[in-house]
Design a protein around this motif. Structure first.
Motif, PDB file in Angstrom:
ATOM      1  N   ASP A  88      28.317  29.470 -27.806  1.00 33.07           N
ATOM      2  CA  ASP A  88      29.746  29.559 -27.523  1.00 33.07           C
ATOM      3  C   ASP A  88      30.143  28.802 -26.262  1.00 33.07           C
ATOM      4  O   ASP A  88      31.337  28.590 -26.015  1.00 33.07           O
ATOM      5  N   ASP A  89      29.161  28.410 -25.448  1.00 36.34           N
ATOM      6  CA  ASP A  89      29.486  27.736 -24.204  1.00 36.34           C
ATOM      7  C   ASP A  89      29.795  26.254 -24.390  1.00 36.34           C
ATOM      8  O   ASP A  89      30.261  25.583 -23.462  1.00 36.34           O
ATOM      9  N   VAL A  90      29.551  25.710 -25.605  1.00 36.61           N
ATOM     10  CA  VAL A  90      29.770  24.292 -25.861  1.00 36.61           C
ATOM     11  C   VAL A  90      31.218  24.087 -26.296  1.00 36.61           C
ATOM     12  O   VAL A  90      31.669  24.684 -27.276  1.00 36.61           O
ATOM     13  N   GLY A  91      31.906  23.204 -25.542  1.00 39.94           N
ATOM     14  CA  GLY A  91      33.288  22.916 -25.877  1.00 39.94           C
ATOM     15  C   GLY A  91      33.410  21.684 -26.749  1.00 39.94           C
ATOM     16  O   GLY A  91      32.423  21.151 -27.267  1.00 39.94           O
ATOM     17  N   PHE A  92      34.642  21.203 -26.904  1.00 37.42           N
ATOM     18  CA  PHE A  92      34.875  20.058 -27.782  1.00 37.42           C
ATOM     19  C   PHE A  92      34.392  18.746 -27.151  1.00 37.42           C
ATOM     20  O   PHE A  92      33.800  17.906 -27.824  1.00 37.42           O
ATOM     21  N   ASP A  93      34.629  18.549 -25.868  1.00 39.37           N
ATOM     22  CA  ASP A  93      34.350  17.268 -25.221  1.00 39.37           C
ATOM     23  C   ASP A  93      33.088  17.338 -24.376  1.00 39.37           C
ATOM     24  O   ASP A  93      32.627  18.428 -23.985  1.00 39.37           O
ATOM     25  N   ASP A  94      32.544  16.144 -24.102  1.00 34.93           N
ATOM     26  CA  ASP A  94      31.326  16.055 -23.298  1.00 34.93           C
ATOM     27  C   ASP A  94      31.601  16.502 -21.864  1.00 34.93           C
ATOM     28  O   ASP A  94      32.706  16.326 -21.324  1.00 34.93           O
ATOM     29  N   THR A  95      30.584  17.082 -21.262  1.00 28.53           N
ATOM     30  CA  THR A  95      30.615  17.421 -19.838  1.00 28.53           C
ATOM     31  C   THR A  95      29.419  16.760 -19.166  1.00 28.53           C
ATOM     32  O   THR A  95      28.593  16.106 -19.826  1.00 28.53           O
ATOM     33  N   ILE A  96      29.302  16.949 -17.887  1.00 26.23           N
ATOM     34  CA  ILE A  96      28.163  16.361 -17.162  1.00 26.23           C
ATOM     35  C   ILE A  96      26.864  16.991 -17.632  1.00 26.23           C
ATOM     36  O   ILE A  96      25.822  16.327 -17.739  1.00 26.23           O
ATOM     37  N   ASP A  97      26.921  18.265 -17.937  1.00 23.87           N
ATOM     38  CA  ASP A  97      25.694  18.996 -18.282  1.00 23.87           C
ATOM     39  C   ASP A  97      25.295  18.867 -19.745  1.00 23.87           C
ATOM     40  O   ASP A  97      24.110  18.921 -20.078  1.00 23.87           O
ATOM     41  N   GLN A  98      26.263  18.740 -20.647  1.00 25.62           N
ATOM     42  CA  GLN A  98      25.923  18.765 -22.069  1.00 25.62           C
ATOM     43  C   GLN A  98      26.958  18.014 -22.889  1.00 25.62           C
ATOM     44  O   GLN A  98      28.082  17.776 -22.455  1.00 25.62           O
ATOM     45  N   LYS A  99      26.504  17.656 -24.099  1.00 28.50           N
ATOM     46  CA  LYS A  99      27.407  16.984 -25.023  1.00 28.50           C
ATOM     47  C   LYS A  99      28.331  18.004 -25.672  1.00 28.50           C
ATOM     48  O   LYS A  99      27.954  19.156 -25.903  1.00 28.50           O
ATOM     49  N   GLY A 100      29.512  17.512 -25.979  1.00 32.89           N
ATOM     50  CA  GLY A 100      30.480  18.380 -26.627  1.00 32.89           C
ATOM     51  C   GLY A 100      30.353  18.377 -28.138  1.00 32.89           C
ATOM     52  O   GLY A 100      29.525  17.655 -28.729  1.00 32.89           O
ATOM     53  N   LEU A 101      31.166  19.190 -28.785  1.00 32.87           N
ATOM     54  CA  LEU A 101      31.089  19.349 -30.240  1.00 32.87           C
ATOM     55  C   LEU A 101      31.399  18.045 -30.970  1.00 32.87           C
ATOM     56  O   LEU A 101      30.794  17.754 -32.008  1.00 32.87           O
ATOM     57  N   VAL A 102      32.315  17.234 -30.442  1.00 34.20           N
ATOM     58  CA  VAL A 102      32.673  15.983 -31.109  1.00 34.20           C
ATOM     59  C   VAL A 102      31.488  15.031 -31.121  1.00 34.20           C
ATOM     60  O   VAL A 102      31.127  14.462 -32.162  1.00 34.20           O
TER      61      VAL A 102
END
Length: 657
Positions: A277-291
């Motif tokens: 649940d911590d993964v959002g739609f867009d990429d962040t510095i720490d992880q890739k997003g859902l897209v």
């Protein structure tokens, strides 16, 4: 009595009808019950003003007869039925009445604006009720029911009293039901026990009145309309409020549904991509997003190799060639077998013809002539009487030998054909291993082809799911803002509710008039220090009674007094024609058990004062009681009917029912 009259006078003045009004606009002059068309059981004359129906209790009757079961409530129900209510008794009571009085009927003389209408209702089978304009019940009975007669008096009363409000009723109340609903208020069920100002009809009474199934809001609207405390602007605002509230509720449901769908969709794509649940739609510095994850999943799916299916075409071609060879050999074998059978048959035929003359080679003689089939010995002895020519025995012998030779040749040819058939059968048998090998090869190829197809479908499904997940992720990201619950815009609703508040403020004039009457009734009825009030707000109509220094007090007795006082206040306004109601009221045994007898007696005295202070009372109040009314009101002028539970002839129907 003068001092008591002064006390009431200080509390509330008797209602003053408009000038020229000489009596109630609506009142019941008489109620009668008949066992058949000619035999009366009960005749109860009534009058304008106070009418008491009394079943004395033990304290006032001096007997051991119970004060209940004499027919007080049934009397009220018969009156209500003559005034148009569909059901005059419960199903069980009606069955007993039909059994005891199959030809019985009851009727009432109802005066409306000086015109007498007679309502007749059967006690037996339904369907014979009618209302007719006549001078008396007897005249109406003699006239009888005719085609075109009205079945109910409702239409007459609606036209006379409710034309101003008939078009303003709530949606669930039609024009034809206006009197049905307001009649329930003015003639409350005894079973409701005066529990609330809007508690009019109990379902257990089986009256089939519309008031039985109406909600509080609809009944309150009818009360306000009747009291002229609801104008057209407020009614329009109320309609608009219902529409806006429905729209707001629909928008809230839509948003909730949309949010639930968004949450379910987000959960589904996270599950498909294997993230938390911590993964959002867009990429962040720490992880890739859902897209990004969805794009990668689609690329991986599209890079998957599709397995190559085997070449089943060549196998099918070889199977076809083998089958054609098998069919050719089978045809040749069949041809040889047919030829052998034919030649064996021909050989047999030749041998049969050769032996037909029964040639006995071993003896060297012919016993039977091959031409005429006569014994040769007989021919020799007697002469041949059939053949014209003499038998040529050498020629016959030569023909027989020729046939035997031909038979031998055919046998030889048949044997050769049989040998050829066997040779071909051997060739056919040699094809079987090849056929089995090809079938095994075809089965393996089919399995391999199915596996390849399944693998290809799995790859295609994976690509489809990955593409669908990517589409869903993009769609969810676009709809993220719309999925958030936002309060529906309600400025119009707030404005409409402001209009409703303004309408209630305008209605306070009528409510204030009602409150003044209510306060006067309470002041005349209860000891000093009691203040009554009626409040109309967004939560409804509230009737209170407060003792000085104690605030609102709620007991069963006081609650019933508040309801009776409210009804009397409305009756007071109806007499003065400040309400769209007939000045008509029925109370069925309004005394609660813990109500002080002196307070209860003031009810009768108050209504009596209203009557005696005017030349002609312009109201009719009918009250049933088991408690003795004040002594000065126990005469025939006010007590219109006295009943008892025993003996049976003193009950309403003068018999056991």
């Amino acid at each position: 009595m003068a001092a008591q009259a002064d006390l009431f006078s200080a509390a509330i003045q008797p209602p003053q009808a408009p000038e020229g009004r000489a009596g109630p606009r609506l009142w019941v002059r008489r109620l009668a019950i008949f066992s058949d068309l000619q035999t009366p059981i009960r005749n109860v004359p009534l009058k304008p003003g106070l009418n008491i129906i009394w079943t004395p209790d033990m304290s006032s009757s001096g007997s051991r007869a119970l004060a209940h079961g004499s027919g007080k409530t049934t009397f009220c129900r018969l009156l209500r039925a003559c005034l148009g209510e569909p059901g005059y008794a419960t199903d069980a009571q009606r069955s007993r009445l039909m059994a005891r009085l199959p030809n019985g009927l009851f009727a009432a003389e109802i005066l409306i604006d000086g015109v007498c209408w007679v309502a007749i209702r059967p006690l037996g089978l339904p369907g014979g009720e009618f209302v007719v304009q006549a001078d008396s019940i007897e005249e109406a009975i003699a006239r009888g029911h005719r085609d075109g007669d009205q079945a109910s008096i409702d239409a007459v009363i609606i036209t006379s009293f409710f034309s101003a409000i008939a078009g303003a009723t709530p949606p669930e109340i039609s024009r034809n039901q206006v009197w049905d609903v307001l009649r329930a208020w003015l003639t409350r069920d005894q079973e409701c026990r005066l529990a609330d100002i809007l508690a009019w009809r109990s379902s257990q009474t089986q009256t089939r009145s519309r008031a039985q199934v109406l909600g509080e809001t609809a009944k309150l609207t009818m009360v306000r309309l009747a009291l002229r405390a609801l104008d057209a602007e407020e009614r329009a605002a109320a309609v608009r409020e219902r529409e806006l509230v429905a729209a707001v509720e629909e928008e809230r449901r839509r948003q909730t549904y949309q949010q639930e769908r968004f949450a379910d969709g987000l959960k589904a794509v996270r599950l498909a991509l294997g993230v938390g649940d911590d993964v959002g739609f867009d990429d962040t510095i720490d992880q890739k997003g859902l897209v990004s994850l969805a794009k990668e999943a689609l690329a991986d799916a599209m890079r998957a190799d599709l397995p190559k299916p085997p070449d089943v075409g060549s196998i099918f071609a070889r199977q076809k060639a083998l089958n054609e060879e098998h069919e050719t050999l089978t045809a040749k074998r069949q041809e040889s077998e047919n030829e052998a059978r034919f030649k064996r048959g021909e050989a047999e035929r030749y041998r049969s013809e050769a032996s037909q003359g029964e040639i006995d080679i071993s003896q060297g003689g012919i016993r039977v002539c091959p031409v005429c089939r006569v014994s040769i010995d007989e021919v020799k002895a007697k002469g041949c009487k059939i053949a014209l020519e003499r038998c040529d025995l050498p020629a016959i012998r030569a023909a027989i030998e020729e046939k035997q030779k031909k038979a031998a040749e055919l046998d030889s040819e048949a044997s050769a054909a049989e040998q050829e058939a066997k040779r071909i059968e051997a060739l056919i048998q040699q094809l079987e291993p090849r056929k089995q090998a090809l079938e095994a090869e075809a089965k393996a190829a089919d399995a391999a082809s199915r596996a390849a197809q399944a693998a290809a479908k799995a790859v295609q499904d994976r690509v489809y799911r990955a593409r669908r997940t990517l589409d869903d992720v993009r769609s969810l990201r676009e709809g993220q803002a719309a999925a958030k619950l936002t309060p529906p815009a309600t400025p119009e609703l707030e404005a409409v509710r402001g209009q409703l508040d303004a309408g209630r403020a305008r209605a306070r004039s009528a409510i204030r008039t009602l409150e003044e009457r209510y306060q006067g009734v309470m002041a005349a009825w209860l000891p000093e220090g009691v203040q009554g009030s009626i409040k109309l707000d967004g939560n409804g109509l509230k009737v209170d009674a407060e003792f000085s220094g104690r605030g609102e007090v709620s007991t069963a007795a006081l609650d019933s007094l508040k309801i009776v006082a409210f009804d009397l206040a409305a009756l007071h306004m109806a007499v003065e024609e400040k309400a769209d109601l007939p000045a008509f009221l029925i109370h069925d045994s309004p005394r609660e058990a813990d109500l002080d007898g002196q307070l209860y007696a003031r009810l009768f005295s108050l209504v009596h004062q209203w009557e005696r202070e005017v030349e002609a009372p312009c109201f009719q109040y009918i009250v049933t009681t088991t408690t003795a009314p004040p002594p000065e009101l126990q005469g025939d002028r006010y007590v219109r009917l006295v009943m008892s539970s025993t003996p049976a002839e003193r009950r309403l129907f003068a018999m056991d029912i």
